[in-house]
Design an enzyme around this catalytic site. Sequence first.
Site, PDB file in Angstrom:
ATOM      1  N   SER A   1      89.795  97.404  81.424  1.00  0.00           N
ATOM      2  CA  SER A   1      90.878  98.082  80.716  1.00  0.00           C
ATOM      3  C   SER A   1      92.222  97.810  81.378  1.00  0.00           C
ATOM      4  O   SER A   1      93.259  98.043  80.774  1.00  0.00           O
ATOM      5  CB  SER A   1      90.652  99.596  80.751  1.00  0.00           C
ATOM      6  OG  SER A   1      89.411  99.917  80.211  1.00  0.00           O
TER       7      SER A   1
ATOM      8  N   HIS B   1      88.958  92.592  75.873  1.00  0.00           N
ATOM      9  CA  HIS B   1      88.994  94.051  75.947  1.00  0.00           C
ATOM     10  C   HIS B   1      88.669  94.663  74.590  1.00  0.00           C
ATOM     11  O   HIS B   1      89.512  94.713  73.698  1.00  0.00           O
ATOM     12  CB  HIS B   1      90.390  94.486  76.443  1.00  0.00           C
ATOM     13  CG  HIS B   1      90.547  95.954  76.607  1.00  0.00           C
ATOM     14  ND1 HIS B   1      91.705  96.623  76.316  1.00  0.00           N
ATOM     15  CD2 HIS B   1      89.667  96.900  77.034  1.00  0.00           C
ATOM     16  CE1 HIS B   1      91.539  97.910  76.550  1.00  0.00           C
ATOM     17  NE2 HIS B   1      90.313  98.105  76.991  1.00  0.00           N
TER      18      HIS B   1
ATOM     19  N   GLU C   1      91.626  92.967  72.536  1.00  0.00           N
ATOM     20  CA  GLU C   1      92.761  92.387  73.268  1.00  0.00           C
ATOM     21  C   GLU C   1      92.207  91.214  74.079  1.00  0.00           C
ATOM     22  O   GLU C   1      91.247  91.399  74.836  1.00  0.00           O
ATOM     23  CB  GLU C   1      93.312  93.410  74.281  1.00  0.00           C
ATOM     24  CG  GLU C   1      94.515  94.179  73.830  1.00  0.00           C
ATOM     25  CD  GLU C   1      95.042  95.096  74.937  1.00  0.00           C
ATOM     26  OE1 GLU C   1      96.235  95.016  75.217  1.00  0.00           O
ATOM     27  OE2 GLU C   1      94.270  95.893  75.506  1.00  0.00           O
TER      28      GLU C   1
ATOM     29  N   ASN D   1      96.287 100.095  77.026  1.00  0.00           N
ATOM     30  CA  ASN D   1      96.255 101.195  78.001  1.00  0.00           C
ATOM     31  C   ASN D   1      97.586 101.471  78.663  1.00  0.00           C
ATOM     32  O   ASN D   1      97.827 102.581  79.131  1.00  0.00           O
ATOM     33  CB  ASN D   1      95.162 100.933  79.037  1.00  0.00           C
ATOM     34  CG  ASN D   1      93.808 101.250  78.446  1.00  0.00           C
ATOM     35  OD1 ASN D   1      93.564 102.381  78.025  1.00  0.00           O
ATOM     36  ND2 ASN D   1      92.945 100.260  78.334  1.00  0.00           N
TER      37      ASN D   1
END
Length: 281
Positions: free
Chosen positions: A118, A139, A151, A189
Amino acid sequence: MIKVVGVVGAGTMGNGIAQVFAQAGFSVRLLDVAQPMLDRARAAIDKSLAKFVEKGQLSPADRDAAIGRLSTTTTLDDLVDADYIVEAIVEDVDAKRALFTSLDAIARREVVLASNTSSISITTLGAATRRPAQVLGMHFMNPVPVMTLVELIRGQSTSAESMQVASELCARLRKTAVEAADYPGFIANRILMPMINEAVYALMEGVGTPEAIDTVMKLGLNHPMGPLALADFIGLDVCLAILNVLHEGLGDPKYRPCPLLRRLVAAGHLGRKSGRGFYMY
Ligand SMILES: NC(=O)c1ccc[n+]([C@@H]2O[C@H](COP(=O)([O-])OP(=O)(O)OC[C@H]3O[C@@H](n4cnc5c(N)ncnc54)[C@H](O)[C@@H]3O)[C@@H](O)[C@H]2O)c1
């Protein structure tokens, strides 16, 4: 041609990642450190596939075929024939670096090693191998079988060919790939975690109850889930680990993890997976 996919780590994310690859026709080898984790992962996959069948989105025959393509193991050597490997173990840089060194030793030279991290630097993980050009971030979002975004993170040394391999795999999984540069937290994130952290500070300072905070964000801002319920869903330990990476990597006090989040993690209240977080499950 990628046929066999190795998935390392069979927790919240690893079981979802294994499931979507198996549903898309790949042979999947799912690895964890011990059998109980693998048993739990199989149960989670069965439950998720059953939901798709119930909703009429998957035929029972396709479900059985997907389950048939999935095997589990606790032995790293069983990934020796993998054509592509996705890592989804704990969000800890030392554990991930050690694993990437081991994967580098067993996987064929041309195999791409992807991390579902992450927030941790893909460049750092690549540097733990002799193949940094074939290390990238992939991700997935939670829950993996439902969320369509992936991602893709290009490390300092990641090759354009490796990014192309990952991007084509996303298309085969029917996911939308978005590329992000290798900075702490990437895109998702870096934006999400400060919001979750602020919600925890608001709770700690008595601005509102968990229900009040989540209701404001759901009804007032049309978020499908409130930030505290979402934190429980992600795992409070995972949220804390990501905030630590953001705080250390970007050096900005706005990413400082809320002391209440630290306290809950220290108490073992990790959210849904432990039955208790901001809410009880
Ligand atoms: N939880 C989320 O919503 C979410 C979303 C996107 C990405 N991620 C990332 O995915 C990764 C996994 O997160 P998670 O929520 O699934 O964690 P989790 O705690 O649910 O699962 C981690 C699993 O990895 C296993 N493991 C630990 N070390 C291992 C090793 N050396 N070899 C094999 N297995 C090992 C553990 O036994 C555990 O089953 C983390 O990097 C996290 O940041 C999490």
